[in-house]
Scaffold this motif. Structure first.
Motif, PDB file in Angstrom:
ATOM      1  N   GLN A 233     -13.090  -2.098  -0.914  1.00  0.00           N
ATOM      2  CA  GLN A 233     -13.248  -1.172  -1.831  1.00  0.00           C
ATOM      3  C   GLN A 233     -12.832   0.127  -0.482  1.00  0.00           C
ATOM      4  O   GLN A 233     -13.322   0.328   0.469  1.00  0.00           O
ATOM      5  N   LYS A 234     -11.993   0.888  -1.447  1.00  0.00           N
ATOM      6  CA  LYS A 234     -11.452   1.877  -0.329  1.00  0.00           C
ATOM      7  C   LYS A 234     -12.621   3.195  -0.264  1.00  0.00           C
ATOM      8  O   LYS A 234     -13.460   2.992  -1.850  1.00  0.00           O
ATOM      9  N   PRO A 235     -13.172   3.820   0.486  1.00  0.00           N
ATOM     10  CA  PRO A 235     -12.913   3.677   1.812  1.00  0.00           C
ATOM     11  C   PRO A 235     -13.273   2.546   2.040  1.00  0.00           C
ATOM     12  O   PRO A 235     -14.837   1.697   1.775  1.00  0.00           O
ATOM     13  N   PHE A 236     -12.799   1.680   2.951  1.00  0.00           N
ATOM     14  CA  PHE A 236     -13.064   0.740   3.878  1.00  0.00           C
ATOM     15  C   PHE A 236     -13.548   0.780   5.402  1.00  0.00           C
ATOM     16  O   PHE A 236     -12.833   1.748   5.799  1.00  0.00           O
TER      17      PHE A 236
ATOM     18  N   GLU B  25       0.832  -1.218   0.192  1.00  0.00           N
ATOM     19  CA  GLU B  25      -0.217   0.309   0.076  1.00  0.00           C
ATOM     20  C   GLU B  25       1.103   1.283  -0.203  1.00  0.00           C
ATOM     21  O   GLU B  25       1.712   1.109   0.988  1.00  0.00           O
TER      22      GLU B  25
ATOM     23  N   ILE C 285      -3.640   4.127   5.381  1.00  0.00           N
ATOM     24  CA  ILE C 285      -4.631   3.094   4.953  1.00  0.00           C
ATOM     25  C   ILE C 285      -3.391   2.093   5.432  1.00  0.00           C
ATOM     26  O   ILE C 285      -3.901   0.630   5.809  1.00  0.00           O
TER      27      ILE C 285
ATOM     28  N   LEU D 189     -13.787  -5.084   5.792  1.00  0.00           N
ATOM     29  CA  LEU D 189     -11.994  -5.540   5.489  1.00  0.00           C
ATOM     30  C   LEU D 189     -11.489  -7.282   6.661  1.00  0.00           C
ATOM     31  O   LEU D 189     -11.847  -8.133   5.782  1.00  0.00           O
TER      32      LEU D 189
ATOM     33  N   SER E 111      -3.288  -3.194  -2.777  1.00  0.00           N
ATOM     34  CA  SER E 111      -3.542  -2.023  -3.871  1.00  0.00           C
ATOM     35  C   SER E 111      -3.995  -2.346  -5.047  1.00  0.00           C
ATOM     36  O   SER E 111      -2.926  -3.598  -5.634  1.00  0.00           O
TER      37      SER E 111
ATOM     38  N   VAL F 151      -7.612  -3.856  -1.868  1.00  0.00           N
ATOM     39  CA  VAL F 151      -8.437  -3.310  -1.358  1.00  0.00           C
ATOM     40  C   VAL F 151      -8.142  -2.079  -1.745  1.00  0.00           C
ATOM     41  O   VAL F 151      -7.227  -1.102  -2.203  1.00  0.00           O
ATOM     42  N   THR F 152      -8.985  -1.724  -2.582  1.00  0.00           N
ATOM     43  CA  THR F 152      -8.936  -0.720  -3.949  1.00  0.00           C
ATOM     44  C   THR F 152     -10.150   0.080  -3.769  1.00  0.00           C
ATOM     45  O   THR F 152     -11.167   0.316  -3.288  1.00  0.00           O
ATOM     46  N   THR F 153      -9.746   1.380  -4.232  1.00  0.00           N
ATOM     47  CA  THR F 153     -10.744   1.932  -4.696  1.00  0.00           C
ATOM     48  C   THR F 153     -11.929   1.847  -5.640  1.00  0.00           C
ATOM     49  O   THR F 153     -12.980   2.250  -6.406  1.00  0.00           O
TER      50      THR F 153
END
Length: 115
Positions: A98-101, A9, A14, A106, A54, A80-82
């Motif tokens: 999905q970010k934000p999480f 990351e 994050i 998680l 990410s 973990v991604t947008t």
């Protein structure tokens, strides 16, 4: 049982949030990398039980980088991604958040990945 995670990351905040959530799931040690090359070197030094990554890692796609790091090892992975929709569309077999999480989200996805 001691579990080791590799977090890939670029955003330090994050990465810390991911580490906190994983610690609550019983992970006891962590390596953090901000690019695919560093992650590969860390994974060679100590094979992780889980890789959180990410999707975009500089010039490399996170999925390709993580799959090459994990090749033949049975290491679990969570992205973990947008752009979770893109991961689900292109790679329906991977676990994605999905970010934000929310930490609970998680933790739930990681628990699924670890089974």
């Amino acid at each position: 049982m001691r579990m080791h995670a590799l977090i890939i990351e670029q955003n330090a905040w994050i990465a810390m949030a991911i580490e906190d959530a994983l610690r609550e799931l019983g992970f006891t040690s962590f390596d953090v990398a901000d690019c695919a090359e560093e992650a590969a070197a860390l994974a060679l030094r100590r094979c992780p039980d889980l890789i959180s990554s990410s999707l975009r890692l500089g010039t490399k796609q996170g999925i390709d980088a993580v799959r090459s790091i994990c090749a033949g090892r049975g290491t679990r992975m969570v992205f973990v991604t947008t752009t979770a929709w893109q991961v689900r569309e292109d790679h329906p077999d991977v676990h994605v958040v999905q970010k934000p999480f929310q930490p609970a989200t998680l933790k739930s996805v990681v628990a699924q990945a670890m089974t």
